[in-house]
Write a protein that holds these residues in place. Structure first.
Motif, PDB file in Angstrom:
ATOM      1  N   GLY A   1       0.821  -1.211   0.000  1.00  0.00           N
ATOM      2  CA  GLY A   1       0.000   0.000   0.000  1.00  0.00           C
ATOM      3  C   GLY A   1       0.849   1.253   0.000  1.00  0.00           C
ATOM      4  N   LEU A   2       1.979   1.191   0.712  1.00  0.00           N
ATOM      5  CA  LEU A   2       2.881   2.330   0.763  1.00  0.00           C
ATOM      6  C   LEU A   2       3.467   2.615  -0.612  1.00  0.00           C
TER       7      LEU A   2
ATOM      8  N   LEU B   1       3.069   7.612   1.097  1.00  0.00           N
ATOM      9  CA  LEU B   1       2.877   7.875   2.514  1.00  0.00           C
ATOM     10  C   LEU B   1       1.690   8.811   2.755  1.00  0.00           C
ATOM     11  N   LEU B   2       1.562   9.859   1.924  1.00  0.00           N
ATOM     12  CA  LEU B   2       0.484  10.825   2.104  1.00  0.00           C
ATOM     13  C   LEU B   2      -0.883  10.189   1.852  1.00  0.00           C
ATOM     14  N   GLY B   3      -0.985   9.369   0.800  1.00  0.00           N
ATOM     15  CA  GLY B   3      -2.253   8.718   0.483  1.00  0.00           C
ATOM     16  C   GLY B   3      -2.682   7.760   1.576  1.00  0.00           C
TER      17      GLY B   3
ATOM     18  N   ILE C   1      -6.062   7.957   4.240  1.00  0.00           N
ATOM     19  CA  ILE C   1      -6.999   6.857   4.492  1.00  0.00           C
ATOM     20  C   ILE C   1      -7.065   6.548   5.981  1.00  0.00           C
ATOM     21  N   PHE C   2      -5.912   6.530   6.616  1.00  0.00           N
ATOM     22  CA  PHE C   2      -5.843   6.204   8.042  1.00  0.00           C
ATOM     23  C   PHE C   2      -6.571   7.264   8.880  1.00  0.00           C
ATOM     24  N   VAL C   3      -6.286   8.533   8.595  1.00  0.00           N
ATOM     25  CA  VAL C   3      -6.912   9.614   9.357  1.00  0.00           C
ATOM     26  C   VAL C   3      -8.415   9.646   9.107  1.00  0.00           C
ATOM     27  N   HIS C   4      -8.819   9.350   7.856  1.00  0.00           N
ATOM     28  CA  HIS C   4     -10.249   9.313   7.536  1.00  0.00           C
ATOM     29  C   HIS C   4     -10.958   8.239   8.356  1.00  0.00           C
ATOM     30  N   ALA C   5     -10.377   7.041   8.410  1.00  0.00           N
ATOM     31  CA  ALA C   5     -10.983   5.949   9.182  1.00  0.00           C
ATOM     32  C   ALA C   5     -10.987   6.281  10.675  1.00  0.00           C
TER      33      ALA C   5
END
Length: 666
Positions: free
Chosen positions: A227-228, A233-235, A239-243
């Motif tokens: 995924g990285l 890293l930004l993408g 996703i992480f912050v959104h979840a």
């Protein structure tokens, strides 16, 4: 049977009516203010406070982790990191609110913190957000309870879900009118069953898949690296912050403990701290544990079922009694969600009462019932929650979004206010660096969730929350402006009356019980009471009344009902007001005395006081002042109580005479 003479006081029949009997069965008998043990018997120890208030936070594990997991979509390899951050956030916010409790030992909710540290306007924003938040606390908890219950019933029963949820809101409203402790104790076994059943589910999920933890971890590391490389890293961070933000509902009940401080057993701060510890540990373990279980069992959303239901069915599929365990666990989850709705009924009316004391909302919301509950606020919260349920159709996903926005608006304001306080008073505090760091980190986390939730979910219901909260703020500002205008006009109108020159010197005789007597109901020392007395003795009935009795009821509202000291202060303040009126009458050469009562119902206490005075002074006429507006508006009866007319109706029904003299306000 003798017929009472016209004009003589007639005692009311002590036999309760059928309606009163039914009401006593449903609501309960009146509480006795004179009972010295009342504050002890109504307060909650840490465990019961954990049940009544901490359940709001713990129950969010039924929908918070699910929303976060669904927001990851195929990027479930981020779950371990998300679970760690989720647990850390619970402990950080809980630790911050523990410090707030220490700073505000009488109650450190968002409204109080923002009002005291940022100013009344920011307090209004926080209070309005909290009011909407607690309405949605009730709604989302009941809706999630309905989802849990209907996860194991036939799909064709689904149309009954909204009606079952509506009935639950009505039942909880009735239960809370009875009292705080009465609404918590019956729900305690449910809370314990939830803890046991979910502990079995979480630990059972880990032990039964213990041999797959290693492979799953290795796969997560591999998928993370892929995924990285694909997203960058930004993408991946987005996703992480959104979840993380979509799972913000997990943290929504943490503030309930600080708001509910007034109902806790002494010493309140220590009780609240223990309650906060219980809630933080149970919520962190349950929410993060369920999130990891979804990942370990590769749980996917199934229409008509919660993810917890899918997990439980997969876990217990090979057990002979597995289906019964699933049903029992979902029932305890639904029941705990019903318990969680208690936070809305316990803390929502309390915030409303605090705002009423500050004149942001109608002052009747600070009034206590004979059961010593803020019954007007409870009814309003229940009615608004029912309206929100019907508006959203009981959709938890929409309600969680609406719910989370205001929670994190309040969290952010509280964290910012405490950051400012610690920094500005740092020279007087030991280890201020640690406290400042705690509140700064808490503010960053809460504000991040707030901004992302508003941006991402604005079209899906976020705009409704912002619009409703803004409307509440606007209405509160109009109400406050009205009260200020009326107060200012009355002060100007009667400014010269509060310091009248002494027209009589020498001793004044005691009131003659056989002579014509004027009894004046007064609330506070000021223009209306003075105007009423002068009107009687110098203008309307000069020379007729030979003495005066000043009457006042010390009304026990939510501001006064916080302990024995507050009640004593209320009695002393009421008596001091009456003595000032007696002194004024003596200055005019009028024989005067005073009588007082203390209670939660001003009308009932005033009527009883009137009966006692009528027995002592048979030729008495009762008087009261009333604010008369030049132009009557529909909202004035809501904002200004009709106490004088209600007392008049009671006394006139019993054959006594009462005259209401207007105080005209333009």
């Amino acid at each position: 049977m003798t017929t009472p003479k016209p004009g003589s006081p007639q005692p009311l029949d002590d036999e309760p009516t059928m309606g009163e009997r039914v009401r006593r069965v449903v609501v309960g008998k009146p509480r006795e203010l004179g009972d010295k043990r009342i504050f002890h018997t109504m307060s909650l120890v840490a465990f019961l406070a954990w049940v009544g208030l901490g359940a709001d936070g713990l129950s969010s594990s039924a929908y918070g982790p699910e929303e976060a997991f669904k927001a990851l979509h195929e990027h479930t390899y981020l779950v371990p990191l998300l679970a760690v951050l989720m647990a850390a956030t619970v402990f950080i916010i809980s630790a911050a609110y523990t410090r707030i409790i220490q700073e505000f030992p009488q109650g450190g909710g968002g409204y109080v913190v923002a009002s005291k540290l940022l100013g009344p306007r920011w307090g209004l924003v926080s209070g309005s957000a909290l009011l909407v938040d607690y309405v949605l606390t009730i709604t989302v908890s009941i809706a999630a309870a309905g989802d849990a219950l209907f996860s194991f019933v036939p799909p064709e029963w689904a149309h009954w879900k909204i009606w079952v949820e509506a009935v639950l809101i009505v039942l909880l409203t009735t239960l809370n009118i009875r009292g705080v402790k009465e609404s918590v104790i019956p729900l305690t076994p449910v809370f314990v069953l939830f803890l046991v059943a979910h502990a079995v589910a979480i630990f059972g999920s880990f032990f039964s898949h213990a041999d797959e933890i290693g492979p799953h971890t290795q796969k997560a590391v591999t998928d993370f690296q892929e995924g990285l490389g694909t997203l960058g890293l930004l993408g991946m961070f987005r996703i992480f912050v959104h979840a993380y933000s979509m799972g913000g509902g997990t943290f929504t009940g943490i503030e309930a403990v600080s708001n509910g401080l007034p109902i806790m057993r002494e010493p309140r701060v220590q009780t609240a701290r223990r309650t906060m510890i219980y809630m933080a540990i149970s919520l962190a373990l349950t929410a993060s544990g369920l999130l990891l279980c979804y990942f370990l069992w590769d749980v996917r959303h199934v229409e008509g079922k919660t993810m917890n239901a899918v997990l439980l069915e997969a876990l217990s599929a090979k057990w002979g009694w597995g289906s019964w365990f699933t049903i029992l666990t979902l029932i305890t989850e639904a029941a705990l969600l019903v318990v969680a709705a208690q936070a809305g009924f316990l803390d929502g009316p309390r915030v409303l009462a605090n705002m009423a004391v500050d004149s942001w909302v109608p002052r009747r919301f600070a009034a206590l019932s004979e059961r010593l509950t803020t019954h007007n606020g409870i009814i309003l919260m229940g009615g608004a929650a029912l309206a929100a349920l019907l508006y959203t159709g009981g959709k938890v996903s929409a309600l969680v979004v609406m719910y989370s926005i205001n929670v994190f608006l309040t969290f952010s304001l509280s964290m910012f206010a405490m950051t400012r306080l610690v920094y500005t008073t740092r020279e007087d505090r030991e280890h201020w660096h640690k406290r400042l760091s705690l509140f700064v980190v808490g503010f960053v986390l809460c504000f991040t969730i707030l901004v992302i939730t508003v941006i991402e979910k604005f079209p899906q219901g976020g705009y409704v929350t912002l619009f409703v909260t803004g409307a509440v703020v606007a209405v509160c500002m109009l109400i406050n402006a009205h009260y200020k205008t009326v107060f200012t006009n009355l002060r100007k109108l009667y400014a010269t009356l509060e310091d009248l020159p002494q027209s009589h010197k020498g001793p004044v005789a005691e009131p003659d019980p056989k002579a014509a007597t004027a009894a004046i109901f007064v609330a506070s020392y000021g223009g209306i009471g003075i105007h009423t007395m002068l009107n009687i003795f110098t203008r309307a009935f000069p020379g007729h009344y030979k003495s005066v009795v000043f009457l006042s009821v010390g009304v026990v509202d939510s501001g006064a009902f916080k302990g024995e000291k507050e009640l004593e202060a209320l009695k002393e303040g009421t008596e001091a007001t009456l003595k000032r009126y007696v002194q004024l009458a003596h200055q005019m050469g009028i024989p005067a005395t005073h009588r007082m009562a203390v209670g939660t119902d001003a009308v009932a206490e005033a009527a009883e006081l009137g009966r006692e005075v009528a027995r002592e002074f048979p030729r008495v006429t009762f008087f009261a002042g009333y604010i008369l507006f030049e132009r009557e508006r529909w909202y004035q009866r809501l904002l200004h109580n009709e106490t004088a007319f209600a007392i008049q109706r009671r006394l006139q029904w019993e054959g006594m005479t009462m005259v209401i003299l207007p105080a005209r306000v333009k």
